[in-house]
Design an enzyme around this catalytic site. Structure first.
Site, short mmCIF file in Angstrom:
data_model
loop_
_atom_site.label_atom_id
_atom_site.label_comp_id
_atom_site.label_asym_id
_atom_site.label_seq_id
_atom_site.Cartn_x
_atom_site.Cartn_y
_atom_site.Cartn_z
N GLU A 100 12.77 -3.58 -19.57
CA GLU A 100 11.74 -4.08 -19.33
C GLU A 100 10.04 -3.86 -19.37
OE1 GLU A 100 10.70 -4.97 -14.81
OE2 GLU A 100 9.80 -6.78 -15.30
N CYS A 130 7.82 -10.56 -14.62
CA CYS A 130 8.28 -10.04 -14.28
C CYS A 130 9.43 -11.17 -15.23
CB CYS A 130 8.56 -10.84 -12.94
SG CYS A 130 8.34 -12.15 -12.23
N LYS A 136 2.83 -5.60 3.06
CA LYS A 136 2.12 -4.30 2.41
C LYS A 136 2.01 -4.78 0.86
CE LYS A 136 3.56 -0.62 -0.04
NZ LYS A 136 2.74 -0.75 -0.77
N SER A 148 6.36 4.99 -1.30
CA SER A 148 7.07 5.99 -0.67
C SER A 148 6.39 7.24 0.28
CB SER A 148 6.37 7.48 -1.84
OG SER A 148 5.44 7.74 -1.91
N GLU A 152 12.94 -10.62 -4.64
CA GLU A 152 12.10 -10.86 -6.78
C GLU A 152 11.62 -9.91 -6.90
OE1 GLU A 152 11.89 -14.38 -7.49
OE2 GLU A 152 12.08 -15.50 -5.90
N SER A 174 4.11 5.02 3.60
CA SER A 174 3.82 3.45 4.50
C SER A 174 5.16 2.61 3.91
CB SER A 174 2.63 2.52 4.76
OG SER A 174 2.58 2.83 3.26
N GLY A 189 -1.55 1.48 1.20
CA GLY A 189 -1.24 2.72 0.89
C GLY A 189 0.13 3.29 0.16
P1 NAD Z 1 7.33 -1.13 -7.27
O1 NAD Z 1 9.25 -1.55 -7.28
O2 NAD Z 1 7.28 0.05 -7.66
O3 NAD Z 1 6.83 -1.57 -6.24
C1 NAD Z 1 6.45 -3.22 -5.60
C2 NAD Z 1 6.20 -2.49 -4.13
O4 NAD Z 1 7.22 -2.22 -3.40
C3 NAD Z 1 4.87 -1.44 -3.88
O5 NAD Z 1 4.05 -2.50 -3.26
C4 NAD Z 1 5.40 -0.82 -3.84
O6 NAD Z 1 4.33 0.13 -3.16
C5 NAD Z 1 6.00 -0.74 -3.14
N1 NAD Z 1 7.50 0.70 -2.98
C6 NAD Z 1 7.38 1.24 -3.82
N2 NAD Z 1 8.24 2.62 -3.56
C7 NAD Z 1 9.05 1.96 -2.37
C8 NAD Z 1 9.69 2.46 -1.10
N3 NAD Z 1 10.24 3.55 -1.76
N4 NAD Z 1 9.20 1.31 0.01
C9 NAD Z 1 9.29 0.41 0.04
N5 NAD Z 1 8.53 0.35 -0.86
C10 NAD Z 1 8.52 0.61 -1.89
O7 NAD Z 1 7.54 -2.85 -8.93
P2 NAD Z 1 5.51 -2.74 -9.33
O8 NAD Z 1 5.36 -1.73 -10.69
O9 NAD Z 1 4.47 -2.63 -8.31
O10 NAD Z 1 5.83 -3.93 -10.27
C11 NAD Z 1 6.49 -4.56 -11.07
C12 NAD Z 1 7.52 -4.98 -10.91
O11 NAD Z 1 8.11 -5.76 -9.76
C13 NAD Z 1 8.02 -5.53 -12.00
O12 NAD Z 1 9.97 -4.83 -12.23
C14 NAD Z 1 8.35 -6.83 -12.26
O13 NAD Z 1 9.28 -7.77 -12.56
C15 NAD Z 1 8.30 -7.21 -10.52
N6 NAD Z 1 8.01 -8.41 -10.41
C16 NAD Z 1 9.21 -9.08 -9.91
C17 NAD Z 1 8.56 -10.51 -9.73
C18 NAD Z 1 9.92 -11.86 -9.06
O14 NAD Z 1 8.98 -12.94 -8.69
N7 NAD Z 1 10.56 -11.53 -9.50
C19 NAD Z 1 7.20 -10.81 -9.14
C20 NAD Z 1 6.16 -9.88 -10.06
C21 NAD Z 1 7.02 -8.55 -10.16
#
Ligand code: NAD
Length: 490
Positions: A383, A286, A178, A211, A252, A213, A208
């Site tokens: 962050e 990140c 996803k 929150s 990650e 899928s 999608g």
């Molecule tokens: P996010 O956590 O908001 O979303 C990540 C993914 O999770 C998206 O696909 C989103 O649709 C999904 N998601 C959101 N809510 C969900 C839920 N309740 N259940 C299941 N899936 C859900 O993160 P973001 O804003 O897309 O990305 C930024 C973050 O990612 C930053 O904190 C960054 O540091 C981190 N990041 C970490 C690494 C690493 O390798 N450590 C790499 C890239 C990004």
């Protein structure tokens, strides 16, 4: 500019299909605000279909030979390379990052990633040992773990998909992936390009809302493992979902990494390292070097030079090959970054450079430095996920190590010095999964990447991730050729 489809369907069981209820989400180019396409907003029924497809595919894919899987990975790498310009343009239009990055980093590193895993699995040998009374042969085999639910963020949509898919295919697993609803196009275009080299159902892509899928996928009963890249907040929930079902999880997550500049550093390299650390990908990284520690005796001169460098950065149209910084992912994120700058100022920091929405547009943020920051300020602990570096003074090695480690995160970090002992001693003392010395943000395949503390669990971009995508089978053989005699009546 790449020709995009007017809408994209879900990719399930080797074919593109509409979401069961026909729901869609609009996709915008963050740099221009223009609507560029639509994606399907998957429902629970769609996730069920994708998991069922992955399960069916696993039954045969788990038995494919290493050579077959290596060949698939190499073919995928070749296809990405042949379509590099197109995929880079799609990524830039969908995400807002500059084309020179999508072409030379995101897409190029993805090619390398698939080739790396194609190579390492051919060299895997497992292990065996003679135990007991010199009569027990113990064979250790690694077997594919099964169906993996993989959730990835918007900051490196294509590269994060490569980081997830290459080891899944290498290990003989299958995936329901996803991507973020903000950035799903490049991975869907990749599926279109590679669908004939991948057996049906090995990779399924559900697009999608997180929150909806995402939430449903995270809790799905049909998964054998979860792999997540994204924020620490959502990552914690993914970890809890895995714990409830007693399946393994790799995470990650976020970071607030320390970039340490000692007074004896090569100043040109250090200036370059600060820019690589906080301006690359508009700071939406990140492991960004967002806390910049500068030793007292060079602080003022170094900041002056840095300010001049930051002012020279070309911010603008991400599709222009000379652009160095593009757009943030959306207007909300750009506003949030500026709010952090304001919080920093209230806390006592000074704006050394930038600090505003750029004249390039409402989703663009000026390269920004906050000076005279203390490590306990909110802007040094949270962050920001934008091109905002905070400058913190330090006196000596002991102090900077203490400050660098005073963070709930531990993902990246760097040390700039000409003194090899100081470099290595500082690197060893830092509580973080990756430390660069005299460089920043290099993420080649072949070196483990992942976090200490709240930055995550597990290591990617190295063959050790295959341990997370497989499980261990131990086979023990008695070579004595006779009964044990344990129950013989004496
Ligand atoms: P996010 O956590 O908001 O979303 C990540 C993914 O999770 C998206 O696909 C989103 O649709 C999904 N998601 C959101 N809510 C969900 C839920 N309740 N259940 C299941 N899936 C859900 O993160 P973001 O804003 O897309 O990305 C930024 C973050 O990612 C930053 O904190 C960054 O540091 C981190 N990041 C970490 C690494 C690493 O390798 N450590 C790499 C890239 C990004």
């Amino acid at each position: 500019m790449a020709n995009l489809q007017s809408s994209y369907d879900l990719f399930i069981d080797g074919a593109f299909i509409k979401a069961e209820n026909g729901a869609v989400l609009d996709v915008f180019n963050p740099a221009t605000g223009e609507k560029i396409s639509q994606i399907a907003d998957a429902s629970e029924a769609d996730v069920d279909r994708a998991v069922a497809s992955a399960r069916k595919a696993f039954e045969s894919f788990r038995h494919t030979t290493t050579a077959t899987r290596s060949e698939i990975l190499l073919k995928i790498a070749d296809i990405i390379e042949q379509n590099a310009q197109f995929l880079a343009e799609v990524e830039t239009m969908d995400n807002g990052k500059p084309i020179r990055e999508t072409l030379n980093v995101d897409v190029a590193l993805s090619v390398e990633h698939f080739r790396y895993f194609a190579g390492v699995i051919m060299g895997e040998e497992g292990s065996s040992n003679i135990l007991g009374n010199n009569n027990l042969l113990s064979i250790v085999l690694r077997e594919p773990i099964g169906v993996v639910g993989q959730i990835i963020p918007w900051n490196f949509p294509f590269l994060m998909a490569a980081w997830k898919l290459a080891p899944v295919i290498a290990a003989g697993d299958t995936s329901v992936l996803k991507p973020s609803s903000e950035t799903s196009l490049s991975v869907l275009e990749l599926m279109r390009l590679i669908k004939d080299v991948l057996p049906k159902g090995v990779v399924n892509v559900i697009t999608g809302r997180g929150s909806k899928s995402g939430e449903y996928l995270k809790n799905h009963e049909g998964l054998d493992k979860l792999a997540f890249t994204g924020s620490t907040t959502v990552g914690r929930d993914v970890g809890l979902a895995a714990a409830k079902r007693i399946i393994p999880v790799t995470l990650e997550l976020g970071g607030k990494s320390a970039n340490i500049i000692y007074a004896d550093a090569d100043i040109q390299k250090a200036l370059d390292g600060v820019m690589l650390g906080i301006l690359f990908n508009q700071g939406q990284v990140c492991c960004a070097g967002s806390r910049i520690f500068v030793q007292d005796e060079i602080y003022d001169k170094f900041v002056e030079k840095l300010v001049a460098k930051f002012k020279s950065v070309k911010v603008g149209n991400p599709l222009d090959p000379s652009t160095q910084m593009g757009s943030q992912i959306n207007e909300k994120q750009a506003k949030k970054i500026i709010e952090y700058v304001e919080i920093g100022v209230k806390e006592g920091a000074k704006i050394a450079v930038g600090g505003k929405i750029s004249s390039a547009g409402k989703t663009f943020v000026e390269p920004t430095l906050l000076s005279e920051v203390r490590n306990d300020m909110c802007v040094a602990q949270e962050e920001i996920f934008g091109p905002v570096g905070v400058l913190i003074r330090f006196k000596d090695e002991a102090e900077v190590i203490k400050l660098a480690n005073d963070s709930k995160y531990g993902l990246g970090g760097a040390v700039f010095t000409r003194d090899i002992n100081k470099a290595l001693n500082t690197a060893r003392a830092m509580e973080t999964g990756r430390v660069w010395i005299n460089t920043y943000n290099q993420i080649p395949a072949g070196a483990p990447f992942g976090g200490y503390k709240e930055s995550g669990i597990g290591r990617e971009t190295h063959k050790m991730i295959l341990n997370h995508y497989t499980q261990v089978k131990n086979i023990m053989i008695d070579l004595s050729g006779k009964p044990s005699g344990f129950y013989e009546v004496k």
